[in-house]
Design an enzyme around this catalytic site. Structure first.
Site, PDB file in Angstrom:
ATOM      1  N   GLY A 314       0.821  -1.207   0.000  1.00  0.00           N
ATOM      2  CA  GLY A 314       0.000   0.000   0.000  1.00  0.00           C
ATOM      3  C   GLY A 314       0.850   1.250   0.000  1.00  0.00           C
ATOM      4  N   GLY A 317       2.308   7.063   2.855  1.00  0.00           N
ATOM      5  CA  GLY A 317       2.372   8.496   3.095  1.00  0.00           C
ATOM      6  C   GLY A 317       3.266   9.190   2.090  1.00  0.00           C
ATOM      7  N   THR A 320       5.897   4.026  -1.366  1.00  0.00           N
ATOM      8  CA  THR A 320       5.192   2.754  -1.525  1.00  0.00           C
ATOM      9  C   THR A 320       5.803   1.723  -0.580  1.00  0.00           C
ATOM     10  OG1 THR A 320       4.809   3.271  -3.848  1.00  0.00           O
ATOM     11  CG2 THR A 320       4.495   0.993  -3.180  1.00  0.00           C
ATOM     12  N   LYS A 335       9.571   0.503   2.994  1.00  0.00           N
ATOM     13  CA  LYS A 335       9.017   1.724   2.405  1.00  0.00           C
ATOM     14  C   LYS A 335      10.036   2.336   1.453  1.00  0.00           C
ATOM     15  CE  LYS A 335       6.642   4.677   4.917  1.00  0.00           C
ATOM     16  NZ  LYS A 335       6.309   5.792   5.848  1.00  0.00           N
ATOM     17  N   ASP A 431      -1.071  12.672  11.469  1.00  0.00           N
ATOM     18  CA  ASP A 431      -1.770  11.995  10.367  1.00  0.00           C
ATOM     19  C   ASP A 431      -2.498  10.760  10.905  1.00  0.00           C
ATOM     20  OD1 ASP A 431      -2.660  11.712   7.784  1.00  0.00           O
ATOM     21  OD2 ASP A 431      -0.855  10.713   7.052  1.00  0.00           O
TER      22      ASP A 431
END
Length: 642
Positions: A314, A317, A320, A335, A431
């Site tokens: 997914g 932020g 990927t 990430k 966030d």
């Protein structure tokens, strides 16, 4: 301005910053310590040579082959084989092992873990039993007789009924491969503990205090600094920051101007090298300073099968996220930054800085990253296999793996605990959303994605910064006034609570225009006491009265979190305690006294809805939309700018 003057101001600025930094350090000797195979440890862990304020869990034998730990001050010692970044402790209880081998059932009845107002433990793998003085009838449970009482427990996958009268609950370490027909082989002396330190104790530590319990079994912070130097700290911080920044800017301009004159603008290089990193060593110094493991790009490329699209987990932020498996067998989430520029590098370093100073069972663990010389910037996390809360509420897993009410309450409590811990550590997530709340196979929470998070200096009320976050979750006061506070996270968490009770997405353009924004929709429904229109029908119509009562209580709590005026929102640790009360945990009796004050009344005629609601909730009315302006202006209390 001469170079001498610039240097004088520069060093004065550094002195001010250093002075302020010294003032906010908990203790000069509490920076951490190396402990054999356990690695580098810091608060809440300490050793026998450090001051007591450095930690609440004492580890000994760091220079030996075997390390021991005390789970409470002046308590007995346990053998510890590993301590994870998320504060998971792998323990062997030799006393319990000996007693299980001797098959003494009294041991089982008397075994428990230490607990205090600021420190608690949770067994990773456990089994719950009834210790009953009388024989139970009409129950299909396994039984083990123990002197004048009996122990009742269920087989794997079978749920225990409600606690019968004259029985007490026991929670014991479970051997996953044990024999359910033999209670002494079903239990184990080797177990894993999740450590939970209260937000109050974390705050105490960062203020330089020592966590203690008084004669009334209440937590208090001892030996905390009295704050007499607070004014000097503020002056030092303000003067140092202002002067240092100004001097750096001036010096940079002078150097750049001279460089352009000598070499010409055509020779200027991009601040980002071909590898996507700064040509300076600041990133390498940052990694070395925070001390996290370095992975080679080739190793991570192999672990993810060259970043195969089928391995994508997914969006993280600013990058990927891919599934990978390291050579040592560990499953990881890698990430990969979207692009190489100064902003991405800043977020990359920010996430490293935040995660390496945190240890909490409900925060995702950072395993390491690539070096500055790597082809790409990559972060390596523990792999959390069960997707996000958003997936289970209104995503791909909503139909195949819907969340039951007990799991939703557990998610709310564990997420609140993680955020309360962050706030106690002077960190704002910025966030908070269901896409950043990961779930493991036991549906335990792991809050992730700290690229936008901010580390707050002491003694400031807010940071002035351009609003960042996800639409539908952003605090409207932050959006309007550009002032970030810990109450901004509280607002976002209020949206998460509404998602948990409604199963709706925070933003959904397929809904009616007045219901696109879930926060706006929820505030409107709570004000009208129309909970049946807000709460998921599965819980409103198909569940018992107790579940409906809890869902309504969570909706009321979310309403308080969603107030546009940040001063009207509760603090995160208050939200956590209220959720525990709703669930039926500690303080239930106290909650019963307050329930008449905070419970929204049943539907009233239209002309008295608002008056009745205000009388019971004791809050000012919320505006009709989450972007409407309040009459009060933005706060002008002390802050820093970003």
């Amino acid at each position: 301005m001469s170079y001498v003057s610039l240097l004088v101001f520069f060093f004065l600025g550094l002195f001010g910053l250093q002075y302020a930094e010294e003032e906010r350090r908990p203790h000069p000797k509490c920076s951490g310590f190396a402990c054999g195979k356990l690695g580098e440890l810091k608060f809440p862990f300490t050793n026998t040579t450090l001051p007591s304020r450095c930690g609440v869990l004492v580890v000994d034998g760091c220079d030996k082959d075997t390390q021991k730990i005390q789970l409470e001050r002046k308590g007995r010692w346990y053998i510890v084989s590993n301590i994870s970044q998320a504060n998971e402790i792998f323990i062997r209880d030799d006393v319990l092992s000996e007693q299980l081998d001797s098959r003494k059932c009294e041991t089982i009845k008397n075994w428990s873990l230490p607990r205090s107002p600021y420190l608690s433990y949770q067994l990773k793998f456990n089994i719950t039993m009834f210790n009953c003085a009388h024989k139970l009838s009409n129950v299909s449970l396994l039984k083990h007789a123990c002197n004048d009482s009996s122990l009742y427990y269920s087989r794997k996958g079978q749920n225990l009924p409600s606690l019968p009268p004259h029985c007490s609950l026991l929670q014991l370490p479970l051997n996953p491969d044990g024999n359910y027909g033999d209670i002494f082989r079903l239990l184990t002396a080797n177990f894993t503990l999740d450590v939970d330190i209260s937000p109050g104790c974390w705050r105490c530590h960062y203020r330089g205090g020592d966590c203690h319990v008084n004669s009334n079994a209440k937590f208090y912070c001892a030996n905390v600094k009295d704050g007499n130097n607070r004014l000097a700290m503020k002056v030092g911080l303000g003067l140092g920051a202002t002067v240092a920044v100004a001097v750096i800017i001036l010096l940079s301009c002078v150097v750049l101007r001279q460089y352009i004159r000598r070499h010409g603008s055509s020779n200027l290089k991009s601040p980002i090298s071909s590898s996507g990193l700064s040509s300076k060593s600041e990133i390498e110094l940052g990694v070395a300073y925070f001390g996290i493991p370095i992975f080679s790009y080739a190793e991570l490329e192999k672990a993810t099968r060259n970043f195969d699209s089928e391995k994508e987990l997914g969006d993280g932020g600013y990058g990927t996220v891919y599934y990978g498996k390291l050579q040592d067998g560990r499953e990881v989430a890698v990430k990969r930054l979207y692009e190489h520029n100064c902003k991405r590098v800043e977020q990359f370093l920010n996430e490293i800085k935040i995660l390496t100073r945190l240890r909490h069972r409900n925060l995702v663990s950072l395993y390491g990253c690539t070096s500055r010389r790597s082809r790409e910037l990559l972060l390596v996390y523990e792999y959390i296999p069960n997707g996000t809360v958003a997936d289970h509420l209104h995503g791909d897993r909503a139909d195949s793996s819907p969340l039951t009410w007990p799991i939703r309450m557990s998610i709310a409590i564990e997420t609140a605990a993680a955020l309360a811990y962050l706030h106690a550590s002077d960190i704002i997530h910025r966030d908070v959303k269901t896409n950043n709340i990961l779930l493991d196979n036991s549906f335990c929470v792991k809050v992730a994605d700290f690229g936008l998070s901010r580390l707050f200096p002491n003694d400031v009320t807010h940071v002035s910064t351009a609003p960042q976050g996800t639409p539908g979750y952003v605090d409207p006061e932050y959006h309007q006034c550009y002032q970030l506070t810990d109450k901004s996270d509280v607002y976002s968490f209020g949206v998460v609570l509404i998602e948990l009770i409604s199963s709706m997405a925070a933003v959904d353009f397929s809904r009616h225009r007045d219901e696109i924004n879930l926060a706006n929709f929820a505030v409107n429904k709570v004000q009208k006491s129309a909970f049946e229109e807000l709460i998921d029908p599965c819980f409103w119509y198909k569940s018992d009265d107790e579940v409906r009562r809890k869902a309504v209580a969570v909706g009321e709590l979310a309403f308080r979190c969603l107030q546009q005026d940040k001063e009207m929102r509760p603090a995160m640790d208050e939200v956590l305690e209220e959720l525990k009360i709703i669930e039926g945990g500690e303080g239930e009796g106290e909650h019963m006294e307050k329930e008449e004050e905070v419970t929204v009344p049943p539907p009233s005629p239209p002309d008295c809805v608002e008056e009745s609601l205000l009388k019971n909730i004791r809050l000012p009315p919320s505006p009709d939309t989450v972007t409407a302006k309040w009459s009060s202006s933005c706060s002008t209390t002390p802050h820093i700018s970003s």
